[in-house]
Motif scaffolding. Sequence first.
Motif, mmCIF file in Angstrom:
data_model
loop_
_atom_site.group_PDB
_atom_site.id
_atom_site.type_symbol
_atom_site.label_atom_id
_atom_site.label_comp_id
_atom_site.label_asym_id
_atom_site.label_seq_id
_atom_site.Cartn_x
_atom_site.Cartn_y
_atom_site.Cartn_z
ATOM 1 N N MET A 25 11.153 -3.066 6.988
ATOM 2 C CA MET A 25 9.773 -2.629 6.828
ATOM 3 C C MET A 25 9.034 -3.541 5.856
ATOM 4 S SD MET A 25 8.626 1.188 6.630
ATOM 5 C CE MET A 25 6.983 1.704 6.395
ATOM 6 N N GLU A 26 9.752 -4.361 5.189
ATOM 7 C CA GLU A 26 9.172 -5.274 4.211
ATOM 8 C C GLU A 26 8.136 -6.213 4.839
ATOM 9 O OE1 GLU A 26 11.103 -8.859 1.827
ATOM 10 O OE2 GLU A 26 11.963 -6.902 1.391
ATOM 11 N N ASN A 27 8.309 -6.592 6.084
ATOM 12 C CA ASN A 27 7.393 -7.513 6.759
ATOM 13 C C ASN A 27 6.352 -6.792 7.600
ATOM 14 O OD1 ASN A 27 8.762 -9.724 5.717
ATOM 15 N ND2 ASN A 27 10.270 -9.643 7.357
ATOM 16 N N SER A 28 6.232 -5.501 7.438
ATOM 17 C CA SER A 28 5.296 -4.717 8.232
ATOM 18 C C SER A 28 3.848 -5.091 7.915
ATOM 19 C CB SER A 28 5.511 -3.227 7.955
ATOM 20 O OG SER A 28 4.592 -2.466 8.690
ATOM 21 N N VAL A 29 3.005 -5.096 8.932
ATOM 22 C CA VAL A 29 1.587 -5.442 8.768
ATOM 23 C C VAL A 29 0.867 -4.444 7.859
ATOM 24 C CG1 VAL A 29 0.746 -4.199 10.799
ATOM 25 C CG2 VAL A 29 -0.438 -6.241 10.030
ATOM 26 N N ILE A 30 1.403 -3.243 7.715
ATOM 27 C CA ILE A 30 0.749 -2.224 6.884
ATOM 28 C C ILE A 30 0.660 -2.652 5.414
ATOM 29 C CG2 ILE A 30 2.782 -0.838 6.317
ATOM 30 C CD1 ILE A 30 0.989 1.625 6.937
ATOM 31 N N PHE A 31 1.538 -3.549 4.993
ATOM 32 C CA PHE A 31 1.521 -4.006 3.605
ATOM 33 C C PHE A 31 0.689 -5.276 3.407
ATOM 34 C CE2 PHE A 31 5.533 -1.602 3.912
ATOM 35 C CZ PHE A 31 5.205 -0.590 3.035
ATOM 36 N N ASP A 32 0.152 -5.837 4.487
ATOM 37 C CA ASP A 32 -0.700 -7.023 4.380
ATOM 38 C C ASP A 32 -2.062 -6.641 3.821
ATOM 39 O OD1 ASP A 32 1.327 -8.451 5.547
ATOM 40 O OD2 ASP A 32 0.356 -8.617 7.515
ATOM 41 N N SER A 33 -2.684 -7.574 3.106
ATOM 42 C CA SER A 33 -4.033 -7.303 2.606
ATOM 43 C C SER A 33 -5.005 -7.274 3.781
ATOM 44 C CB SER A 33 -4.448 -8.353 1.590
ATOM 45 O OG SER A 33 -4.464 -9.627 2.184
ATOM 46 N N TYR A 34 -6.150 -6.651 3.561
ATOM 47 C CA TYR A 34 -7.139 -6.447 4.612
ATOM 48 C C TYR A 34 -8.510 -6.737 4.037
ATOM 49 C CZ TYR A 34 -9.692 -4.057 8.342
ATOM 50 O OH TYR A 34 -10.541 -3.741 9.371
ATOM 51 N N TYR A 35 -9.323 -7.465 4.778
ATOM 52 C CA TYR A 35 -10.656 -7.818 4.320
ATOM 53 C C TYR A 35 -11.656 -7.550 5.436
ATOM 54 C CZ TYR A 35 -14.484 -10.514 2.354
ATOM 55 O OH TYR A 35 -15.698 -10.902 1.852
ATOM 56 N N LYS A 36 -12.689 -6.758 5.129
ATOM 57 C CA LYS A 36 -13.733 -6.486 6.116
ATOM 58 C C LYS A 36 -15.023 -6.100 5.399
ATOM 59 C CE LYS A 36 -14.896 -4.063 10.279
ATOM 60 N NZ LYS A 36 -14.478 -3.228 11.358
ATOM 61 N N ASN A 37 -16.123 -6.672 5.843
ATOM 62 C CA ASN A 37 -17.458 -6.362 5.312
ATOM 63 C C ASN A 37 -17.528 -6.446 3.790
ATOM 64 O OD1 ASN A 37 -18.322 -5.873 7.940
ATOM 65 N ND2 ASN A 37 -17.885 -3.701 7.819
ATOM 66 N N GLY A 38 -16.909 -7.450 3.215
ATOM 67 C CA GLY A 38 -16.974 -7.643 1.774
ATOM 68 C C GLY A 38 -16.032 -6.780 0.962
ATOM 69 N N LEU A 39 -15.183 -6.018 1.617
ATOM 70 C CA LEU A 39 -14.229 -5.150 0.932
ATOM 71 C C LEU A 39 -12.820 -5.679 1.171
ATOM 72 C CD1 LEU A 39 -13.640 -2.495 -0.616
ATOM 73 C CD2 LEU A 39 -13.443 -1.394 1.614
ATOM 74 N N GLN A 40 -12.105 -5.957 0.092
ATOM 75 C CA GLN A 40 -10.737 -6.425 0.227
ATOM 76 C C GLN A 40 -9.781 -5.367 -0.307
ATOM 77 O OE1 GLN A 40 -9.832 -10.202 -1.487
ATOM 78 N NE2 GLN A 40 -7.786 -10.216 -0.629
#
Length: 42
Positions: A1-16
């Motif tokens: 689960m360490e490589n799961s996309v859920i733990f990746d950062s997310y950036y949208k509409n100026g919110l990171q």
Amino acid sequence: MENSVIFDSYYKNGLQLRNRIVMAPITRSRSDNPESKATDLI
């Protein structure tokens, strides 16, 4: 689960976000009594 996309950062509409885990609003913020306790209506 360490490589799961859920733990990746997310950036949208100026919110990171540091990850993609979010929590829904809690209904206790709707209570209008001094103890902030859930009522039968909630």
